[in-house]
Design a protein around this motif. Sequence first.
Motif, mmCIF file in Angstrom:
data_model
loop_
_atom_site.group_PDB
_atom_site.id
_atom_site.type_symbol
_atom_site.label_atom_id
_atom_site.label_comp_id
_atom_site.label_asym_id
_atom_site.label_seq_id
_atom_site.Cartn_x
_atom_site.Cartn_y
_atom_site.Cartn_z
ATOM 1 N N THR A 82 2.657 14.325 -2.508
ATOM 2 C CA THR A 82 2.753 14.947 -3.834
ATOM 3 C C THR A 82 1.698 16.046 -3.983
ATOM 4 O O THR A 82 1.935 17.057 -4.644
ATOM 5 C CB THR A 82 2.573 13.910 -4.957
ATOM 6 O OG1 THR A 82 1.358 13.185 -4.736
ATOM 7 C CG2 THR A 82 3.725 12.935 -4.996
ATOM 8 N N ILE A 95 0.610 18.058 -1.573
ATOM 9 C CA ILE A 95 1.133 19.262 -0.903
ATOM 10 C C ILE A 95 2.135 19.959 -1.823
ATOM 11 O O ILE A 95 2.099 21.179 -2.003
ATOM 12 C CB ILE A 95 1.783 18.891 0.444
ATOM 13 C CG1 ILE A 95 0.702 18.461 1.435
ATOM 14 C CG2 ILE A 95 2.593 20.054 0.991
ATOM 15 C CD1 ILE A 95 1.233 17.918 2.745
ATOM 16 N N ALA A 96 3.006 19.162 -2.443
ATOM 17 C CA ALA A 96 4.008 19.748 -3.334
ATOM 18 C C ALA A 96 3.339 20.478 -4.495
ATOM 19 O O ALA A 96 3.731 21.600 -4.846
ATOM 20 C CB ALA A 96 4.938 18.657 -3.851
ATOM 21 N N ALA A 141 0.393 21.791 -4.504
ATOM 22 C CA ALA A 141 -0.303 22.975 -4.001
ATOM 23 C C ALA A 141 0.651 24.154 -3.808
ATOM 24 O O ALA A 141 0.216 25.300 -3.763
ATOM 25 C CB ALA A 141 -1.013 22.652 -2.687
ATOM 26 N N PHE A 142 1.945 23.873 -3.690
ATOM 27 C CA PHE A 142 2.919 24.962 -3.598
ATOM 28 C C PHE A 142 2.944 25.785 -4.884
ATOM 29 O O PHE A 142 3.336 26.940 -4.875
ATOM 30 C CB PHE A 142 4.333 24.411 -3.322
ATOM 31 C CG PHE A 142 4.668 24.334 -1.863
ATOM 32 C CD1 PHE A 142 4.088 23.379 -1.051
ATOM 33 C CD2 PHE A 142 5.560 25.237 -1.298
ATOM 34 C CE1 PHE A 142 4.379 23.301 0.301
ATOM 35 C CE2 PHE A 142 5.863 25.172 0.057
ATOM 36 C CZ PHE A 142 5.280 24.205 0.863
ATOM 37 N N MET A 143 2.550 25.161 -5.999
ATOM 38 C CA MET A 143 2.665 25.859 -7.281
ATOM 39 C C MET A 143 1.320 26.135 -7.941
ATOM 40 O O MET A 143 1.201 27.030 -8.754
ATOM 41 C CB MET A 143 3.526 25.019 -8.247
ATOM 42 C CG MET A 143 4.937 24.813 -7.747
ATOM 43 S SD MET A 143 5.960 23.926 -8.935
ATOM 44 C CE MET A 143 5.513 22.229 -8.615
ATOM 45 N N TYR A 144 0.314 25.352 -7.599
ATOM 46 C CA TYR A 144 -0.999 25.441 -8.265
ATOM 47 C C TYR A 144 -1.733 26.704 -7.838
ATOM 48 O O TYR A 144 -1.723 27.077 -6.666
ATOM 49 C CB TYR A 144 -1.795 24.198 -7.881
ATOM 50 C CG TYR A 144 -3.156 24.079 -8.508
ATOM 51 C CD1 TYR A 144 -3.286 23.730 -9.837
ATOM 52 C CD2 TYR A 144 -4.307 24.283 -7.756
ATOM 53 C CE1 TYR A 144 -4.540 23.584 -10.409
ATOM 54 C CE2 TYR A 144 -5.559 24.139 -8.316
ATOM 55 C CZ TYR A 144 -5.676 23.786 -9.645
ATOM 56 O OH TYR A 144 -6.914 23.643 -10.202
ATOM 57 N N GLN A 145 -2.377 27.370 -8.780
ATOM 58 C CA GLN A 145 -3.183 28.555 -8.474
ATOM 59 C C GLN A 145 -4.651 28.146 -8.451
ATOM 60 O O GLN A 145 -5.225 27.907 -9.517
ATOM 61 C CB GLN A 145 -2.975 29.636 -9.532
ATOM 62 C CG GLN A 145 -1.537 30.070 -9.712
ATOM 63 C CD GLN A 145 -0.990 30.718 -8.463
ATOM 64 O OE1 GLN A 145 -1.592 31.616 -7.903
ATOM 65 N NE2 GLN A 145 0.153 30.225 -8.002
ATOM 66 N N SER A 182 -1.254 27.934 -14.500
ATOM 67 C CA SER A 182 -0.302 27.408 -13.513
ATOM 68 C C SER A 182 -0.028 25.929 -13.780
ATOM 69 O O SER A 182 1.081 25.447 -13.560
ATOM 70 C CB SER A 182 -0.815 27.630 -12.082
ATOM 71 O OG SER A 182 -1.859 26.751 -11.760
ATOM 72 N N ILE A 204 3.488 24.222 -14.291
ATOM 73 C CA ILE A 204 3.955 23.048 -13.532
ATOM 74 C C ILE A 204 4.424 21.962 -14.492
ATOM 75 O O ILE A 204 5.463 21.336 -14.300
ATOM 76 C CB ILE A 204 2.823 22.508 -12.623
ATOM 77 C CG1 ILE A 204 2.508 23.506 -11.510
ATOM 78 C CG2 ILE A 204 3.205 21.147 -12.032
ATOM 79 C CD1 ILE A 204 1.270 23.159 -10.711
ATOM 80 N N TYR A 253 -11.344 22.915 -5.140
ATOM 81 C CA TYR A 253 -10.040 22.965 -4.466
ATOM 82 C C TYR A 253 -10.233 22.717 -2.968
ATOM 83 O O TYR A 253 -9.561 21.878 -2.367
ATOM 84 C CB TYR A 253 -9.385 24.324 -4.715
ATOM 85 C CG TYR A 253 -7.987 24.427 -4.165
ATOM 86 C CD1 TYR A 253 -6.927 23.802 -4.806
ATOM 87 C CD2 TYR A 253 -7.732 25.147 -3.008
ATOM 88 C CE1 TYR A 253 -5.642 23.895 -4.303
ATOM 89 C CE2 TYR A 253 -6.444 25.250 -2.502
ATOM 90 C CZ TYR A 253 -5.400 24.624 -3.160
ATOM 91 O OH TYR A 253 -4.134 24.708 -2.663
#
Lengths: 464, 170
Positions: free
Chosen positions: A53, A55-56, A58-62, A71, A75, A187
């Motif tokens: 979850t 990784i998923a 991190a695809f959208m988080y800035q 962001s 999300i 991060y």
Amino acid sequence: MNSLTKLWKWTDDRTGISEITRFLFGHLVPPESKWLYVFGSATLFSFILQVVTGIALAFMYQPSAENAYDSLIYITRQAPFGNLLRGLHFFGASSMILFVGIHMIRVYLMSAFKFPREMSWVTGTIMLLLTVTMGFTGQLLRWDANGVWSVVVGAEQAGRIPLAGKAVAHFLLGGDTIGATTLSRYYAIHVFLIPALLLGLIGLHLYMVLKNGISEPPVAGRKVEKAGYREWYQSMVNQRGVPFWPDAAWRDATFGIVVVAAIFLLALIFGPPAIGEPPDPSSINANPRPDWYFMWVFAIFALMPPQIESAVIAFSPVVIGIILLSLPFVQGTGERSLLRMPWKIGIIVVLLTVVTTFWYIGSRSPWSPRFDTKTLSSAVVGNVTPAAMKGADLYYKKACIYCHMISGEGGRRGPDLSNIGNLLTRDQMVIKIVNGGGNMPAFGASVKDGDLNLLTEFLLTRRR
Amino acid sequence: MNENPPVKRTETRYSFILKLIWAAAGMVTLIISVPVIAAMIEPLLRKKKEIWRPVGKVEEFKIGETVLVSFRNSSAMPWATMSERTASWLRRVSDIEFEAYTINCAHLGCPVRWLPDAGIFMCPCHGGVYNRDGSVAAGPPPHSLDRYPVRVAGGNVEIRTSPVPITTLF
């Protein structure tokens, strides 16, 4: 032999997949290792869920102090399943912390840390520290006002470290102050550094299970001796042992499925923690609270005497670390059964009671002034003289209500004043308000004679 | 008898070369770790500067009142907007005298609020309370609210940017 089988045979021959699988899953374990042995794997399943979850997300988080907040809003509110994903990651984290704790208590009570498994305990303790750090850094990656101020509070605590305090605090702040570079470091720590360390340590932790075997449930009178234990264990599993898969591991699998399903349901029903105010370090409308797993620490900070506080913040982690890490070396051999060491249950009961108590207090946090309270409702004020009515207004304006509750309205920092009229005379009230005392500030400078009269007029109507 | 006995390594040479390899590996690791660690502790290596930031005209502030003012940090990065803002509770003591308190509680750094009618600062975290001059009135804070240097220059009130106050043990 069809071509698929051929392909599998070739792949297996060149890679050795079934060989390693046999080694991993076929090793013999004591047949008595049953439902009490599932909490380690539950932690592992939760960790895997966190990786997936995470990784998923991190695809959208800035990962920038400027954009992270927006962001996260995206999300949570717009991205397909984004809210669910955040919920899974939150409850996955909660589950990981919960099962790390239960796993550790189980190992402690069964004395499974004794020879030859000392390093399993040591690596486990390090992973406990890393897991808690993941929880803290994860909370701040939410990067709302709460996240920002969590960094400040964390840095302030680190500041109490002798000599290096200031440097460590500025390391944690990412500068002299909160700034544009603060979030990036968390991060990096949360997403790369600690997960990499955890993966390595999990590998080592699991390898040691294979090397030293799953500890057999203790039997009163059967002592662990360095000479002969390994040989005894080997012959025991050779005689009576059952293969890990499926004889023992079906329980891990079943429990793991239940855990993941529960995390999913919780995420679906309750969703992730709400996003708070924007992360503007110049906004003072923040009310920083830790996530549930730190609530008891929060309570301890509020309640301990200020004189010892700095020392406690600086040294208690060291003391706890030394106690945990030295345990398998202090009690490395000998009796394992709780029947012979019932006091160990006492230690756990005391610890759990203390933590739960602080937890409960922390969740109510009676020491926090309640800034969100409004003026007293007319139902509470009741039918009183105009002067007392004005006093009731002052009760809010002069901030009395933030700390003192009347008939269920107001804060819990100071005593409840619902029947103060029975307890104090007007003169006693005046003395108390003007001079303060204990945890109450002196209001002599801000509450003048006229107001003082109105306020006490009102307080005198508070009787039962 | 063996006519070709295995070549006997001269132990000193063999172990010397091994040591050399270890030393070289250590050197390479050390060299690589310099920029890596530098990146991690970059905030500590950053050049410190303290800048006077104007927060308003003198006449905007009334004598005896305490108001929240915000300004940019000294270390502001070019890409930063909101994240480099910080704030101070500014009190005009007299015609020429100002006091600028940090918003950070001296206990654990939470943002204190000024309650004008009650004349106190209160912290939402653990209930620390300060008087209007920043001195501790109640609760866990170990000392008064820290202050920013403040001056009047060219009709403006200016605050000198400073690090977040960190309460240390010793």
